[in-house]
Structure formats: structure tokens, C-alpha cells
Enzyme design. Structure first.
Site, PDB file in Angstrom:
ATOM      1  N   GLY A   1       0.331   2.439 -18.130  1.00 11.00           N
ATOM      2  CA  GLY A   1       1.739   2.804 -18.097  1.00 11.00           C
ATOM      3  C   GLY A   1       2.259   3.322 -19.416  1.00 11.00           C
TER       4      GLY A   1
ATOM      5  N   TYR B   1      11.483 -10.748  -9.992  1.00 12.10           N
ATOM      6  CA  TYR B   1      11.352  -9.828 -11.130  1.00 12.10           C
ATOM      7  C   TYR B   1      12.685  -9.665 -11.852  1.00 12.10           C
ATOM      8  CZ  TYR B   1      10.413  -5.644 -13.838  1.00 12.10           C
ATOM      9  OH  TYR B   1      10.278  -4.757 -14.877  1.00 12.10           O
TER      10      TYR B   1
END
Length: 295
Positions: free
Chosen positions: A18, A166
Site C-alpha cells: 500500500g 475499524y
């Protein structure tokens, strides 16, 4: 932003994929020593090999940040192998598709996204303090605005939702940032800030999320103006890591346009202090930290 980073050592978790990987390479191109932490040893080896001709150095340290014993072992290794750390960058993140627990019995998203940074900061703060421009940086997210911290059910034992887990962990990241800044002595040179990198659908963050969540991420990424590229996200992160502006600014939540107000719960003194105490209990340390510097 500082171009020559040959005197900087940066510990970066979540740096093998990422925008973390992009940031690691960019920092090494500018001469930094980047100690990348990740779970996948093959990805780490590939990153090190492909970065061998850069001005700086990338080293890889394999660690599962869900494991408290592994976090402690990582800290021991870092203190042994690096004379000092200039920047401690908590960028590793996880969104689990279903509720499961770490070997320590902690809900996995909370373990990786919040307790990992909490414990690693505790273990390395003294090693960081001697640096000329010491910084702690945490990757948060604007998704924290949809969450509340249920301190009676911090680990979501009653009705697990992956996106809620999250979002809560990102809210915890910001509350930790503000509380750590508040607890640091007035004469401390250490700054602590967190950053919203943008919505980056091309990362592997939601690889374990439920199918509806993955579809939502994919659809949102197709809407013009919504998605952030890995390069843009990496640049936002690097700004907090090395830009002189953030050598004297602390306790901030930073978005695309600079410091911004997070959700009020993140700065609520009672909430963040209770979260701090609960976090200390969950990782088995005293909540009475950081201790004053002895230098």
C-alpha cells in the site's frame, strides 16, 4: 519539506504494501534509514532487494503486531540494532471480516490498530527521546467520525461489525494521540500527531472485510474525487514524518488541508483517559506513563 534525510532513522509499521510501501521507498530515496515492520517476510525481502540501490537503506523486521510478546521482542531488537529512532510511525492497519481474537485474547482489529501502537510507543519512547527531532505519527482515518467508543464493550463482544470495529480503532488512535500529547512533559521534544491519509481503495486494508464492505469500497473508489492514490496518501504521511512544520506541532489530527478538528469524543478528556487506563491493563503495563525524562 526536508529533502536530505540521511541523518534520520524511521521505524515504519505497515511498510511492505500500500501507501506505506510507497512512503518507505520515497524516504529511502531521500537518504533515510527506514526500518520497515511487516508480517509477510517474502514481501519484506522483496522490498529490501528492490531498494538496494537507493540513497538510504531499507531494513525489514518481521512482526505480527497483534501479539504483545512479538511487539516487545520487536522493541528489544530495535533498541539493540539502532542507536536511536527519530520517528516512530504506526501505519499498520487491519479490518477483520469477522470477530476473532489474538493469542492474547484481544479482538484482532483493536489489537493491531490500537494496542500495538500503544505498547510499541511505551516500549520505545525513551529510545526516541534522545533524537534531535523525535516524532510519533499514527495513521488514523476520517472514518472515526462514524464511531463511538463503548468502553463497556471495547472489544465488540456484543454484535460484531467489521466496519464499526475499524472505525472504533481509528477513533482510539486519535484519542491516544491527544492523551499522549497531554501526558508528555512540557519540556519534552517529542511530538505526536495522527494523519488521515485519505480513502485509498487500492490498499490491502480491507482484504479480510465482509463481501458487502469490499463491494462498498470498490464502488466508492470509482466515484470521481473520492479516492486518494497511494502516492498522495504516502506524501501526506511523509509530511508528518519529516516536514519541519510538524517538529513543533503536537496532539493534532491532520487531514488533506492540515490540522483539523476530529470528532469530539476523540478529545473528550474522560473518554481518552479511561481508554488509556484500559489499554494499559490489556497490555499488562502501568497506566502511569510516560515517565519524566531523566536526561
Amino acid at each position: 519539506m526536508t529533502n536530505d534525510l540521511s541523518d534520520r532513522t524511521i521505524l515504519l509499521t505497515g511498510g511492505t504494501s500500500g501507501f506505506g510501501r510507497v512512503a518507505a521507498v520515497d524516504l529511502a530515496k531521500r537518504g533515510a534509514t527506514v526500518a520497515v515492520v511487516g508480517r509477510d517476510e517474502s514481501k519484506g525481502a522483496t522490498l529490501v532487494e528492490r531498494s538496494s540501490d537507493l540513497a538510504g537503506t531499507i531494513a525489514f523486521h518481521q512482526a505480527d503486531l497483534a501479539s504483545q510478546s512479538t511487539v516487545r521482542s520487536l522493541a528489544t531488537t530495535v533498541k539493540r540494532e539502532y542507536d536511536q529512532i527519530d520517528v516512530l510511525a504506526h501505519n499498520a492497519g487491519l479490518s477483520a471480516g469477522s470477530r476473532r481474537e489474538s493469542l492474547d485474547g484481544i479482538e484482532i482489529t483493536l489489537a493491531v490498530n490500537h494496542l500495538g501502537p500503544y505498547l510499541l510507543t511505551y516500549e520505545l519512547l525513551d529510545h526516541l527521546r534522545d533524537a534531535p527531532d523525535p516524532r510519533v505519527v499514527i495513521t488514523a482515518s476520517d472514518i472515526h467520525r462514524r464511531a463511538t467508543l463503548d468502553l463497556d464493550d471495547l472489544q465488540l463482544t456484543d454484535g460484531y461489525d467489521s466496519l464499526e470495529a475499524y472505525a472504533r480503532s481509528k477513533l482510539a488512535n486519535i484519542a491516544f494521540t491527544v492523551e499522549l500529547d497531554d501526558r508528555l512533559p512540557d519540556d519534552s521534544a517529542v511530538t505526536v500527531n495522527c494523519v488521515h491519509p485519505g480513502f485509498v481503495p487500492s490498499t490491502e486494508l480491507f482484504r479480510e472485510a465482509s463481501l458487502p464492505t469490499r463491494l462498498l469500497v470498490r464502488i466508492a473508489g470509482l466515484i470521481p474525487g473520492v479516492a486518494t492514490s497511494k502516492q498522495a496518501a504516502a506524501e501526506r504521511l511523509q509530511t508528518l514524518l519529516v516536514d519541519p512544520r510538524y517538529g513543533s506541532v503536537s496532539g493534532q489530527y491532520v487531514g488533506k488541508d492540515g490540522p483539523a478538528d476530529p470528532a469530539s469524543e476523540a478529545t473528550n478528556q474522560a473518554v481518552r483517559q479511561r481508554l488509556w487506563e484500559m489499554s494499559a491493563e490489556l497490555v499488562g503495563i502501568t497506566s502511569d506513563w510516560p515517565a519524566p525524562s531523566t536526561t
